[in-house]
Design a protein around this motif. Structure first.
Motif, short mmCIF file in Angstrom:
data_model
loop_
_atom_site.label_atom_id
_atom_site.label_comp_id
_atom_site.label_asym_id
_atom_site.label_seq_id
_atom_site.Cartn_x
_atom_site.Cartn_y
_atom_site.Cartn_z
N UNK A 280 0.84 -1.20 0.00
CA UNK A 280 0.00 0.00 0.00
C UNK A 280 0.87 1.25 0.00
N UNK A 281 1.91 1.26 0.81
CA UNK A 281 2.83 2.42 0.88
C UNK A 281 3.42 2.69 -0.51
N UNK A 282 3.90 1.61 -1.16
CA UNK A 282 4.49 1.77 -2.50
C UNK A 282 3.47 2.29 -3.51
N UNK A 283 2.25 1.78 -3.42
CA UNK A 283 1.21 2.19 -4.38
C UNK A 283 0.83 3.66 -4.18
N UNK A 284 0.79 4.09 -2.92
CA UNK A 284 0.47 5.50 -2.64
C UNK A 284 1.59 6.41 -3.15
N UNK A 285 2.84 6.01 -2.90
CA UNK A 285 3.98 6.81 -3.36
C UNK A 285 4.01 6.91 -4.88
N UNK A 286 3.80 5.75 -5.51
CA UNK A 286 3.89 5.70 -6.97
C UNK A 286 2.78 6.54 -7.62
N UNK A 287 1.58 6.43 -7.04
CA UNK A 287 0.45 7.21 -7.57
C UNK A 287 0.71 8.71 -7.39
N UNK A 292 1.60 13.83 -9.53
CA UNK A 292 2.13 15.01 -8.87
C UNK A 292 1.20 15.45 -7.75
N UNK A 293 0.74 14.45 -7.00
CA UNK A 293 -0.12 14.71 -5.85
C UNK A 293 0.77 14.85 -4.61
N UNK A 294 0.24 15.52 -3.61
CA UNK A 294 0.99 15.74 -2.37
C UNK A 294 0.77 14.55 -1.44
N UNK A 295 1.86 14.06 -0.83
CA UNK A 295 1.77 12.97 0.13
C UNK A 295 1.72 13.58 1.52
N UNK A 296 0.59 13.39 2.21
CA UNK A 296 0.45 13.96 3.54
C UNK A 296 0.60 12.85 4.58
N UNK A 299 0.26 12.61 11.75
CA UNK A 299 1.21 12.93 12.81
C UNK A 299 1.66 11.67 13.55
N UNK A 300 0.77 10.75 13.73
CA UNK A 300 1.11 9.55 14.51
C UNK A 300 1.78 8.46 13.70
N UNK A 301 2.15 8.74 12.47
CA UNK A 301 2.73 7.71 11.61
C UNK A 301 1.67 6.95 10.84
N UNK A 302 2.07 5.88 10.23
CA UNK A 302 1.13 5.08 9.43
C UNK A 302 1.12 5.51 7.98
N UNK A 303 0.22 4.93 7.21
CA UNK A 303 0.17 5.18 5.77
C UNK A 303 -0.21 6.63 5.48
N UNK A 304 0.35 7.21 4.41
CA UNK A 304 0.00 8.58 4.06
C UNK A 304 -1.36 8.68 3.37
N UNK A 305 -1.76 9.93 3.13
CA UNK A 305 -2.99 10.24 2.40
C UNK A 305 -2.58 11.15 1.25
#
Ligand SMILES: [Zn+2]
Length: 463
Positions: A280-287, A292-296, A299-305
């Motif tokens: 999931x982390x890789x898919x979010x980063x790649x997308x 050219x979307x922002x990865x947010x 604060x507590x860690x975990x997968x980005x949005x």
């Protein structure tokens, strides 16, 4: 006639078999509660009903869940199939027996829309059926004087496609002239895919499809046909290439000879721009990089949005993991179309609320917002060789080889399988000459021009 019957007493003596189970267990050739049996040929229960001889009948995830007796979410248990039944609701076949029909003739090749509604059962029409939303029939759990069940393949009286014959009403049929068996057997899952795609109102240029099975591929083909300029990303199902889900009781394993690269190429050839595979982390980063979307980062860690993510996700896996990934991939105001057999999961509802996401369920087909019958559109598409679905059926088996068929279907892409089908007695090769289909009125059946002329001319017996 012969049929592949699901009967829990084959493996569980305590499930109502009155002691037959232990004896039957020795006869069953697998650890699944299925066997090929001689059964009574069903008799049409009234005017308009016909007996269909299957050519090909598909195996889908719903069938596999029923065969493997996977737990049903409690809230849906009202809709479960009878304990002993003949599966098979993805069927192309031939009309074998027709009496008092308006247009269906013995020998007609047909696609089957399997949904049973009030009118088919001999019940007074419910509000949804009256409104034309027959796929949402409020009497889906009820039986009537003519038959019971939600659809062909889960009905005691109608039977199902994993057999040499089953019953349908003629208004559940669509002519299959000019459509090969190999394409015709995809009508039901293709209708499911079209309905799912039409649950989305496009407001962006990028779509994600999660999954790699037949429904995912048919959704890709549908998106490409309806949206030539859409950027389509397929997130290949990580699990299916590494760890096939074999049933608890299913000890025979399919050969795991699936080639992920071949699967990726096949999915691209059906219309996807990109096929990705990873965590999931890789898919979010790649997308994010791609769009050219922002990865947010929370604060507590975990997968980005993603901020500025994709417009729609079609989730054919519908697991806790895939839904969580989907809501993080979507842009604010985006749409999640849930197409898989989901259950009870913990979901990040805060994203759905705070970013005003739309979640739409998709499970069936009937009549679409444009007034056309889903199966009518699919009939046109399957008649058109540019609709690139010829590679979706990967395996064909006679009924007697059901162990191998069910095993390969369950293993999925890990075994190089997409759609696995049973061959019935009416299996043929391609028939030539597609006839033009008549313009469809909302309440008319989908007919070929020649048939419609015959019906309008009053030269047919109308019950
Ligand atoms: Zn109804």
């Amino acid at each position: 006639m012969r049929a592949l019957v699901v009967d829990p007493t084959l493996i569980d003596p305590g499930s109502g078999g009155r002691g037959r189970g232990r004896r039957r267990r020795a006869q069953a050739s697998s650890s699944l509660p299925v066997e090929v049996r001689d059964v009574r040929t069903p008799v049409p229960p009234g005017p308009g009903w016909v007996l269909i001889r299957p050519a090909l009948a598909g195996i889908c995830s719903t069938d596999l869940a029923l065969v493997h007796r996977d737990p049903v979410p409690n809230v849906l248990s009202a809709y479960t199939a009878p304990s002993t039944f003949i599966p098979g609701h993805e069927v192309v076949g031939v009309v074998e027996r027709a009496s008092s029909t308006r247009w269906a003739r013995e020998g007609d090749r047909v696609l089957v829309e399997p949904t049973l509604r009030c009118a088919h059962k001999g019940l007074a029409e419910c509000r949804r059926c009256r409104a034309g939303d027959t796929h949402l029939c409020e009497n889906a759990d009820r039986g009537g004087s003519l038959c019971s069940g939600r659809s062909v393949g889960s009905s005691e009286k109608a039977g199902g496609g994993w057999s040499e014959g089953f019953l349908v009403h003629e208004d559940m049929l669509v002519p299959a002239d000019g459509i090969s068996d190999q394409r015709g057997v995809l009508a039901e899952p293709a209708a499911t895919a079209l309905h799912a795609v039409l649950r989305w109102t496009r407001r962006g240029d990028t779509a994600v499809v999660i999954g790699s099975g037949a429904l995912s591929r048919l959704i890709v083909a549908t998106l490409r046909r309806l949206h030539p300029d859409l950027d389509i990303i397929v997130l290949h199902d990580a699990r299916s290439t590494t760890r096939p889900r074999m049933g608890r009781r299913h000890r025979e394993s399919a050969p795991l000879n699936g080639d992920p690269n071949a699967a990726f190429m096949a999915i691209r050839s059906i219309g996807a721009n990109r096929v990705w595979h990873g965590s999931s982390e890789q898919m979010l980063q790649k997308t994010a990089e791609h769009m050219e979307a922002r990865v947010m980062r929370p604060a507590g860690g975990g997968l980005p949005v993603l901020d500025g993510g994709v417009d729609v996700v079609f989730d054919c896996r519908a697991s806790a993991l895939s839904i969580d990934l989907a809501v993080r991939l979507l842009r604010a105001g985006g749409t999640l179309v849930l197409c898989g057999r989901s259950g009870r999961h913990e979901i990040e509802w805060s994203l759905i609320w705070a970013r005003e996401l739309t979640v739409r369920g998709a499970a069936s087909y009937g009549r679409e917002p444009d007034g056309k019958r889903t199966f009518g559109t699919i009939r046109e598409w399957l008649s058109d060789s540019s609709f690139p679905v010829d590679g979706v059926v990967t395996h064909r088996f006679p009924l007697d080889e059901y162990n191998a068929a069910l095993s390969i279907a369950q293993a999925g892409t890990a075994a190089g399988a997409v759609k696995v089908v049973f061959e019935g007695p009416a299996a043929t090769s391609l028939r030539p000459a597609a006839a033009a289909i008549v313009a469809q009125q909302p309440d008319e059946p989908v007919l070929l021009q020649s048939t419609a002329a015959r019906v309008r001319g009053g030269r047919v017996k109308v019950s």
